[in-house]
Write an enzyme that holds these catalytic residues in place. Structure first.
Site, short mmCIF file in Angstrom:
data_model
loop_
_atom_site.label_atom_id
_atom_site.label_comp_id
_atom_site.label_asym_id
_atom_site.label_seq_id
_atom_site.Cartn_x
_atom_site.Cartn_y
_atom_site.Cartn_z
N ASP A 71 20.91 72.80 -55.77
CA ASP A 71 22.27 72.37 -55.47
C ASP A 71 22.39 70.84 -55.44
OD1 ASP A 71 23.13 74.97 -55.33
OD2 ASP A 71 23.26 75.06 -53.14
N ASP A 145 30.33 66.50 -48.38
CA ASP A 145 30.77 65.93 -47.12
C ASP A 145 30.57 64.42 -47.06
OD1 ASP A 145 27.95 65.58 -46.50
OD2 ASP A 145 27.90 67.66 -45.83
N THR A 185 29.25 75.12 -45.85
CA THR A 185 28.02 75.87 -45.57
C THR A 185 26.80 74.95 -45.53
OG1 THR A 185 27.97 76.41 -47.92
CG2 THR A 185 28.78 78.11 -46.43
N ASN A 188 27.91 70.79 -42.14
CA ASN A 188 29.03 71.25 -41.31
C ASN A 188 28.68 72.54 -40.55
OD1 ASN A 188 32.05 71.69 -40.62
ND2 ASN A 188 31.55 73.48 -41.85
N SER A 190 25.66 73.73 -39.85
CA SER A 190 24.59 73.47 -38.88
C SER A 190 25.13 72.83 -37.61
CB SER A 190 23.54 72.53 -39.50
OG SER A 190 22.94 73.12 -40.62
#
Length: 284
Positions: A71, A145, A185, A188, A190
């Site tokens: 990712d 983020d 996911t 944020n 966590s």
């Protein structure tokens, strides 16, 4: 949105992984089988001793981008290619990702569908952040983020936040995560933030280890804009966990959803909740 005819793809490999050379040639062979030309990013090319094309030119010449890695590789490619409005998909080298969701074993079938337009393009929201420092504007985009945080582990930070130019909240703790639905996911989650369906046009503010237990995550509509400042001497802004910028007292950070979207290519039957089950044990 209507699927375009994909005849040329640009490939980006995970950095510092020269062992991906054989996989690149396998990818090239699969695309060639369906009359799709393959070009390689020049940095990836340097890593595996293959002639590559400069990234900006790659984005201009190709109909889609393909990343091989995880990712993080895909997120980096999305941010770098964002101004070119080019669709992208990820092949995972390792375990299934939230974003890189095609395996090498599935590639032949995937490319066959790609060649005949049998795929879908999901438009995902991207954060646009502008830091105003000494009257100068520095603009960046974030796919996951933007984290406004303390520069040192020994101190907490005050983050003054305005929403649409109106006083909203002052966070006191380790910082604040501003997350897209795609990034919900990641960090944020966590930090106790909500999971958002990736195609929604919203973003979240999630405090990191707040000093007050009354501080809770907030989901804001996509048309809102926020401004962040601090009364502390220094702070850090971290973009997608990949880029870091120093922030000082007197600077201001303005964040909103971009008017453009990141475009992710998926097979038609792709189901986000299946990925949640696979990655997070969702619903078990």
């Amino acid at each position: 949105m209507k699927n375009s005819n994909i005849k040329k793809v640009g490939v980006v490999l995970r950095p510092s992984t020269p062992e991906l050379k054989s996989s690149f040639f396998e990818i090239k062979e699969v695309f060639s089988k369906y009359d799709i030309e393959t070009y390689l990013d020049s940095i990836s090319g340097g890593m595996i001793d293959v002639m590559g094309m400069e990234f900006d030119l790659l984005c201009k010449q190709c109909d889609a981008l393909v990343t091989l890695g995880g990712d993080g590789t895909l997120i980096s490619a999305v941010r770098r290619s964002f101004d070119y409005n080019i669709p992208i998909f990820g092949i995972y080298a390792g375990s299934l990702g939230f974003l890189a969701d095609v395996s090498m074993d599935e590639l032949d079938e995937f490319v066959q569908n790609l060649a005949c337009g049998n795929y879908r393009i999901d438009e995902r929201s991207v954060l646009e952040a502008t830091t105003i420092k000494d009257g100068q504007e520095i603009k960046v985009h974030a796919f996951n983020d933007i984290v406004f945080t303390r520069p040192s582990i020994s101190n907490m930070i005050h983050v003054e936040t305005l929403v649409d130019n109106k006083a909203f909240n002052t966070y006191y703790g380790d910082g604040v995560i501003v997350s897209t639905p795609t990034g919900s996911t990641a960090y944020n989650l966590s930090a106790g933030g909500p999971v958002l369906f990736p195609l929604t046009k919203v973003f979240t503010l999630t405090p990191i280890c707040p000093h007050s237990l009354t501080q809770r995550p907030v989901v804001l509509p996509g048309e809102f804009s926020i401004e962040m400042k601090t009364s502390d001497a220094k702070a850090l802004i971290i973009v997608d966990g990949q880029d870091m910028h120093e922030f000082e007292q007197g600077d201001s950070l303005h964040i909103k959803l971009s008017g453009n979207y990141a475009k992710l290519i998926h097979r038609n039957e792709f189901n986000y909740f299946d990925v949640l089950k696979e990655k997070l044990g969702w619903g078990e």
